[in-house]
Scaffold this motif. Structure first.
Motif, PDB file in Angstrom:
ATOM      1  N   UNK A 128       4.113  16.386  19.136  1.00 17.68           N
ATOM      2  CA  UNK A 128       3.305  16.929  17.855  1.00 17.68           C
ATOM      3  C   UNK A 128       2.203  17.172  18.206  1.00 17.68           C
ATOM      4  N   UNK A 129       1.324  18.138  17.558  1.00 18.93           N
ATOM      5  CA  UNK A 129       0.098  18.568  18.178  1.00 18.93           C
ATOM      6  C   UNK A 129      -1.117  17.890  17.084  1.00 18.93           C
ATOM      7  N   UNK A 130      -1.945  17.046  17.584  1.00 19.60           N
ATOM      8  CA  UNK A 130      -2.931  16.306  16.870  1.00 19.60           C
ATOM      9  C   UNK A 130      -4.384  16.621  17.193  1.00 19.60           C
ATOM     10  N   UNK A 131      -5.252  16.623  16.127  1.00 13.92           N
ATOM     11  CA  UNK A 131      -6.497  16.724  16.050  1.00 13.92           C
ATOM     12  C   UNK A 131      -7.196  15.458  15.646  1.00 13.92           C
ATOM     13  N   UNK A 132      -8.398  15.111  15.899  1.00 17.41           N
ATOM     14  CA  UNK A 132      -8.799  13.820  15.215  1.00 17.41           C
ATOM     15  C   UNK A 132     -10.249  13.446  15.996  1.00 17.41           C
ATOM     16  N   UNK A 133     -10.695  12.503  15.395  1.00 17.67           N
ATOM     17  CA  UNK A 133     -12.163  11.950  15.894  1.00 17.67           C
ATOM     18  C   UNK A 133     -11.789  11.060  16.896  1.00 17.67           C
ATOM     19  N   UNK A 134     -12.592  11.325  18.328  1.00 15.24           N
ATOM     20  CA  UNK A 134     -12.441  10.366  19.327  1.00 15.24           C
ATOM     21  C   UNK A 134     -11.411  10.866  20.508  1.00 15.24           C
ATOM     22  N   UNK A 135     -10.399  11.894  19.915  1.00 14.97           N
ATOM     23  CA  UNK A 135      -9.589  12.314  20.779  1.00 14.97           C
ATOM     24  C   UNK A 135      -9.678  13.921  20.911  1.00 14.97           C
ATOM     25  N   UNK A 136     -10.015  14.755  19.862  1.00 16.25           N
ATOM     26  CA  UNK A 136     -10.253  16.110  20.253  1.00 16.25           C
ATOM     27  C   UNK A 136     -11.690  16.760  19.554  1.00 16.25           C
ATOM     28  N   UNK A 137     -11.932  15.678  18.423  1.00 10.32           N
ATOM     29  CA  UNK A 137     -13.262  15.912  17.833  1.00 10.32           C
ATOM     30  C   UNK A 137     -14.407  14.915  18.169  1.00 10.32           C
ATOM     31  N   UNK A 138     -15.494  15.488  18.386  1.00 12.12           N
ATOM     32  CA  UNK A 138     -16.630  14.595  18.617  1.00 12.12           C
ATOM     33  C   UNK A 138     -16.641  13.935  20.202  1.00 12.12           C
ATOM     34  N   UNK A 139     -16.244  14.618  21.057  1.00 11.87           N
ATOM     35  CA  UNK A 139     -15.796  14.270  22.474  1.00 11.87           C
ATOM     36  C   UNK A 139     -16.333  15.037  23.401  1.00 11.87           C
ATOM     37  N   UNK A 140     -16.670  14.630  24.713  1.00 12.58           N
ATOM     38  CA  UNK A 140     -17.093  15.467  25.979  1.00 12.58           C
ATOM     39  C   UNK A 140     -15.480  15.876  26.379  1.00 12.58           C
ATOM     40  N   UNK A 141     -15.596  17.326  26.421  1.00 12.49           N
ATOM     41  CA  UNK A 141     -14.147  17.885  26.948  1.00 12.49           C
ATOM     42  C   UNK A 141     -13.989  17.621  28.429  1.00 12.49           C
ATOM     43  N   UNK A 142     -15.147  17.172  29.201  1.00 16.58           N
ATOM     44  CA  UNK A 142     -15.230  16.999  30.603  1.00 16.58           C
ATOM     45  C   UNK A 142     -14.769  15.485  30.834  1.00 16.58           C
ATOM     46  N   UNK A 143     -14.494  14.767  29.775  1.00 14.87           N
ATOM     47  CA  UNK A 143     -14.232  13.525  29.946  1.00 14.87           C
ATOM     48  C   UNK A 143     -13.173  13.028  29.098  1.00 14.87           C
ATOM     49  N   UNK A 144     -12.116  13.765  28.691  1.00 13.01           N
ATOM     50  CA  UNK A 144     -11.037  13.365  27.809  1.00 13.01           C
ATOM     51  C   UNK A 144     -10.106  12.101  28.394  1.00 13.01           C
ATOM     52  N   UNK A 145      -9.756  11.235  27.259  1.00 12.58           N
ATOM     53  CA  UNK A 145      -8.841  10.369  27.264  1.00 12.58           C
ATOM     54  C   UNK A 145      -8.146  10.218  26.084  1.00 12.58           C
ATOM     55  N   UNK A 146      -6.977   9.435  25.919  1.00 10.26           N
ATOM     56  CA  UNK A 146      -6.318   9.038  24.789  1.00 10.26           C
ATOM     57  C   UNK A 146      -6.498   7.869  24.225  1.00 10.26           C
ATOM     58  N   UNK A 147      -7.669   7.341  24.632  1.00 11.13           N
ATOM     59  CA  UNK A 147      -7.984   5.894  24.241  1.00 11.13           C
ATOM     60  C   UNK A 147      -8.051   5.651  22.544  1.00 11.13           C
TER      61      UNK A 147
END
Length: 196
Positions: free
Chosen positions: A57-76
């Motif tokens: 499933x492809x997800x978007x959302x806060x802290x995952x893909x929105x409002x995040x630094x794309x050079x420091x992505x985690x799934x926290x």
């Protein structure tokens, strides 16, 4: 495999997290809510399903893909939503960018065509090349353990449609397997192992 993805064909200009359902289902297993992790936890936490199917499933959302630094992505953020415990991922995930340009698709098609042409060529060679020493040794061991009638029946099936002559009267199984091609030997091995 789960991961952050940019794919203009499926997602436009959005960054998404493609979550492998079996993987995240395991993370959710200890919850005990009896619901699936997406509707029970991900969506209430503000995540949106952009696409689903094929075990992910492809997800978007806060802290995952929105409002995040794309050079420091985690799934926290998703971890916390699904498990109820703070995420502790300390490694950075890369974004997979899928190029859908006509040139990139032509390159992928050419690579795929070359790969499958190589497989077809290898398969055609296996129909004519003699069985390998390992195949012959393995078949001799299998023949020694197999019921003679079963061996004969499987041998006939393995050579069907080939130029390999049937076993001559009195021909030992050891001599017969030496006449096999790689492909016929593989078919015979598969049949004998499958019925052992």
């Amino acid at each position: 495999m789960s991961g952050f993805t940019r794919d203009s064909y499926h997602y436009g200009d959005r960054l998404v997290y493609e979550a492998l359902l079996s993987k995240w289902g395991r993370y959710h297993r200890n919850c005990g809510c009896g619901m699936d992790w997406i509707s029970a936890h991900a969506e209430p936490a503000g995540f949106t399903v952009v696409r689903a199917g094929g075990g992910f499933v492809a997800l978007t959302g806060p802290g995952l893909t929105e409002g995040v630094d794309e050079d420091a992505l985690t799934t926290n953020a998703l971890w916390e939503a699904v498990t109820g415990t703070p995420g502790t991922q300390d490694w950075i995930e890369q974004v997979q960018v899928i190029d859908r340009s006509p040139e990139a698709q032509a390159d992928r098609k050419a690579a795929s065509d070359a790969h499958y042409a190589q497989l077809r060529e290898r398969s055609a060679r296996a129909e004519t090349e003699p069985a390998s020493a390992k195949q012959i040794d393995y078949l001799k061991a299998l023949a020694a353990e197999a019921d003679p009638e079963r061996f004969e029946a499987e041998f006939v099936k393995a050579i069907k449609g080939t130029d390999i002559d049937p076993r001559a009267e009195g021909e030992t199984s050891e001599r017969a397997v030496r006449r096999l091609t790689r492909a016929a030997a593989r078919r015979l091995i598969t049949a004998l192992v499958g019925h052992s």
